[in-house]
Design a protein around this motif. Structure first.
Motif, short mmCIF file in Angstrom:
data_model
loop_
_atom_site.label_atom_id
_atom_site.label_comp_id
_atom_site.label_asym_id
_atom_site.label_seq_id
_atom_site.Cartn_x
_atom_site.Cartn_y
_atom_site.Cartn_z
N LEU A 45 -43.67 -14.58 -72.12
CA LEU A 45 -45.29 -15.35 -72.12
C LEU A 45 -44.66 -16.58 -72.48
O LEU A 45 -44.42 -16.10 -74.09
CB LEU A 45 -45.90 -14.25 -72.47
CG LEU A 45 -47.84 -14.82 -72.41
CD1 LEU A 45 -48.27 -14.55 -70.58
CD2 LEU A 45 -48.77 -13.49 -73.12
N CYS A 46 -45.17 -17.38 -71.91
CA CYS A 46 -45.46 -18.60 -73.00
C CYS A 46 -46.42 -18.71 -74.42
O CYS A 46 -47.62 -17.97 -74.51
CB CYS A 46 -45.73 -19.87 -72.34
SG CYS A 46 -44.99 -19.56 -70.42
N ALA B 174 -48.64 -22.86 -65.25
CA ALA B 174 -49.20 -21.92 -65.82
C ALA B 174 -49.87 -21.43 -67.03
O ALA B 174 -51.34 -21.06 -67.10
CB ALA B 174 -48.43 -20.20 -65.84
N CYS B 175 -49.88 -22.26 -67.93
CA CYS B 175 -50.59 -22.49 -69.41
C CYS B 175 -51.69 -23.28 -68.81
O CYS B 175 -53.00 -23.41 -69.66
CB CYS B 175 -49.68 -22.83 -70.59
SG CYS B 175 -48.35 -21.83 -70.96
N ARG B 176 -51.08 -24.32 -68.66
CA ARG B 176 -52.43 -25.20 -67.76
C ARG B 176 -53.77 -24.44 -67.23
O ARG B 176 -54.88 -25.35 -67.24
CB ARG B 176 -51.74 -26.56 -66.53
CG ARG B 176 -51.05 -27.55 -67.36
CD ARG B 176 -50.16 -28.53 -66.77
NE ARG B 176 -49.17 -29.03 -67.48
CZ ARG B 176 -48.71 -30.81 -66.84
NH1 ARG B 176 -50.29 -31.42 -66.33
NH2 ARG B 176 -47.81 -31.08 -67.75
N GLN B 177 -52.98 -23.65 -65.93
CA GLN B 177 -54.25 -23.17 -65.40
C GLN B 177 -54.68 -21.67 -66.05
O GLN B 177 -56.34 -21.87 -66.16
CB GLN B 177 -53.55 -21.58 -64.37
CG GLN B 177 -54.82 -21.78 -63.34
CD GLN B 177 -55.10 -22.37 -62.70
OE1 GLN B 177 -55.14 -23.48 -62.01
NE2 GLN B 177 -56.47 -21.84 -62.42
N ALA B 178 -54.21 -21.74 -67.07
CA ALA B 178 -54.57 -20.48 -68.24
C ALA B 178 -55.73 -21.08 -69.31
O ALA B 178 -56.60 -20.90 -69.37
CB ALA B 178 -53.78 -19.88 -68.77
N LEU C 296 -54.26 -31.72 -65.69
CA LEU C 296 -53.63 -31.21 -64.56
C LEU C 296 -55.09 -31.42 -63.30
O LEU C 296 -56.52 -31.04 -64.10
CB LEU C 296 -54.28 -30.10 -64.24
CG LEU C 296 -53.69 -28.83 -63.40
CD1 LEU C 296 -52.39 -29.17 -63.02
CD2 LEU C 296 -54.23 -27.26 -63.72
N PRO C 297 -55.59 -32.96 -62.27
CA PRO C 297 -56.45 -32.97 -62.37
C PRO C 297 -56.49 -31.87 -60.43
O PRO C 297 -55.50 -31.83 -60.33
CB PRO C 297 -56.20 -34.47 -61.70
CG PRO C 297 -54.49 -34.09 -61.55
CD PRO C 297 -54.16 -34.24 -62.71
#
Length: 161
Positions: A73-74, A115-119, A152-153
């Motif tokens: 996990l990041c 994935a972190c941007r989405q979180a 993250l547009p």
């Protein structure tokens, strides 16, 4: 009829951590401490994240690798999920991220992975408030964005579900 649209974003670039406001310098120092505790025996790429909540609490996270790579996990998600689990009603104001490598110098700012941007996007939506994001390498420039949508547009969120 096809329409072409342009998506613009704004970032702030600081020459070093020392140019940041005092509270963000402190947050970045917490990220460095978290980075130093990363478990990265495979990639040798250590990442630390620290976030500050609206009540002033600091939550740290570091990347945690696993021999079964997808099981790791990041740092950003480690910190965000720890905040969500331990402070479920507190909004995240800002997150600081720093990375280093045992293989080479990391002199460019390292942005959160997809994935972190989405979180982060999920938590911005949950709290109906943007999260300031600051990221850097081992040293050198620091990039600041005022909200996740700046990096993250067209983010996917629950309005599509």
């Amino acid at each position: 009829m096809m329409i072409e649209k342009h998506i613009n974003t704004t970032i702030q670039v600081f020459d070093s951590i020392s140019e940041l406001p005092d509270d963000i310098q402190s947050l970045m120092q917490n990220a460095v401490e978290a980075r130093d505790r990363a478990y990265a025996p495979y990639s040798k790429f250590k990442v630390g994240a620290a976030l500050v909540l609206e009540n002033g609490s600091i939550v740290k996270g570091s990347n945690q690798e696993n021999a079964s790579y997808p099981s790791g996990l990041c740092a950003e998600r480690t910190a965000i999920y720890a905040a969500g689990a331990n402070y479920p009603n507190q909004k995240i104001k800002a997150i600081a991220i720093t990375a280093t490598s045992e293989k080479h110098d990391v002199l460019e700012p390292i942005a959160p992975c997809g994935a972190c941007r989405q979180a982060i996007a999920e938590y911005e939506q949950k709290q109906d408030q943007p999260i300031h994001i600051y990221f850097t390498g081992t040293s050198g420039k620091v990039i600041h964005v005022k909200a996740l949508l700046d990096i993250l547009p067209l983010a996917f969120d629950n309005k599509f579900l």
